[in-house]
Scaffold this motif. Structure first.
Motif, PDB file in Angstrom:
ATOM      1  N   GLY A  87       0.800  -1.225   0.000  1.00 32.39           N
ATOM      2  CA  GLY A  87       0.000   0.000   0.000  1.00 32.39           C
ATOM      3  C   GLY A  87       0.825   1.263   0.000  1.00 32.39           C
ATOM      4  O   GLY A  87       0.274   2.370  -0.038  1.00 32.39           O
ATOM      5  N   GLY A  88       2.143   1.111   0.043  1.00 34.03           N
ATOM      6  CA  GLY A  88       3.019   2.281  -0.005  1.00 34.03           C
ATOM      7  C   GLY A  88       3.491   2.790   1.340  1.00 34.03           C
ATOM      8  O   GLY A  88       4.244   3.777   1.395  1.00 34.03           O
ATOM      9  N   THR A  89       3.094   2.140   2.413  1.00 35.02           N
ATOM     10  CA  THR A  89       3.567   2.547   3.736  1.00 35.02           C
ATOM     11  C   THR A  89       5.051   2.230   3.871  1.00 35.02           C
ATOM     12  O   THR A  89       5.479   1.146   3.506  1.00 35.02           O
ATOM     13  N   THR A  90       5.811   3.184   4.387  1.00 35.68           N
ATOM     14  CA  THR A  90       7.249   3.003   4.520  1.00 35.68           C
ATOM     15  C   THR A  90       7.672   3.053   5.984  1.00 35.68           C
ATOM     16  O   THR A  90       6.983   3.625   6.834  1.00 35.68           O
ATOM     17  N   ASN A  91       8.817   2.437   6.231  1.00 34.35           N
ATOM     18  CA  ASN A  91       9.394   2.460   7.565  1.00 34.35           C
ATOM     19  C   ASN A  91      10.913   2.413   7.413  1.00 34.35           C
ATOM     20  O   ASN A  91      11.424   1.754   6.497  1.00 34.35           O
ATOM     21  N   TYR A  92      11.618   3.110   8.311  1.00 30.93           N
ATOM     22  CA  TYR A  92      13.069   3.233   8.191  1.00 30.93           C
ATOM     23  C   TYR A  92      13.761   2.970   9.519  1.00 30.93           C
ATOM     24  O   TYR A  92      13.213   3.258  10.588  1.00 30.93           O
ATOM     25  N   ALA A  93      14.965   2.456   9.426  1.00 28.96           N
ATOM     26  CA  ALA A  93      15.805   2.369  10.607  1.00 28.96           C
ATOM     27  C   ALA A  93      16.150   3.792  11.052  1.00 28.96           C
ATOM     28  O   ALA A  93      16.301   4.693  10.220  1.00 28.96           O
ATOM     29  N   ASP A  94      16.281   3.977  12.348  1.00 28.28           N
ATOM     30  CA  ASP A  94      16.588   5.313  12.873  1.00 28.28           C
ATOM     31  C   ASP A  94      17.872   5.876  12.270  1.00 28.28           C
ATOM     32  O   ASP A  94      17.989   7.080  12.052  1.00 28.28           O
ATOM     33  N   SER A  95      18.809   5.008  11.992  1.00 26.66           N
ATOM     34  CA  SER A  95      20.121   5.450  11.515  1.00 26.66           C
ATOM     35  C   SER A  95      20.083   6.048  10.112  1.00 26.66           C
ATOM     36  O   SER A  95      21.023   6.733   9.701  1.00 26.66           O
ATOM     37  N   VAL A  96      18.994   5.802   9.366  1.00 22.81           N
ATOM     38  CA  VAL A  96      18.927   6.296   7.986  1.00 22.81           C
ATOM     39  C   VAL A  96      17.779   7.272   7.760  1.00 22.81           C
ATOM     40  O   VAL A  96      17.643   7.820   6.655  1.00 22.81           O
ATOM     41  N   LYS A  97      16.958   7.482   8.760  1.00 24.45           N
ATOM     42  CA  LYS A  97      15.821   8.396   8.604  1.00 24.45           C
ATOM     43  C   LYS A  97      16.295   9.781   8.179  1.00 24.45           C
ATOM     44  O   LYS A  97      17.254  10.312   8.733  1.00 24.45           O
TER      45      LYS A  97
END
Length: 115
Positions: free
Chosen positions: A54-64
């Motif tokens: 659906g296009g929801t994204t999530n990132y590691a804190d180190s790369v946000k």
């Protein structure tokens, strides 16, 4: 079966940018979730970013704020745009697909960031 082929890795100076690509052998619409992982020498493999169907994204804190994951369903390809690269981003980057309760992996592409 899902085959994944990564490309776009290489050597870049700190502060530079790279864009990784991952081409899937099946329709992206049939894949629940795509993700990028990385593994640095001596470290465990870690999740960098993921994107759902659906296009929801999530990132590691180190790369946000520095990395952006996106997908092009028409090309069956997922991308990882990496900006403001740091030496500690040096790793082999793996594409990952989750489909029908199965995990699939690419062979990886090496990203080296010189200090």
């Amino acid at each position: 079966q899902v085959q994944l082929v990564e490309s776009g890795g290489g050597l870049v100076q700190a502060g530079g940018s790279l864009r990784l690509s991952c081409a899937a052998s099946v329709s992206m619409l049939s894949i629940n979730r795509m993700a990028w992982y990385r593994q640095a020498p001596g470290n465990q493999r870690e999740l960098v970013a993921l994107i759902s169907n659906g296009g929801t994204t999530n990132y590691a804190d180190s790369v946000k704020g520095r990395f952006t994951i996106s997908r092009d369903n028409a090309k069956n390809t997922v991308y990882l745009q990496m900006n403001s690269l740091k030496h500690e981003d040096t790793a082999v980057y793996y594409c990952n697909a989750f489909r029908d309760a199965m995990m699939y992996w690419g062979k990886g592409t090496l990203v080296t960031v010189s200090a």
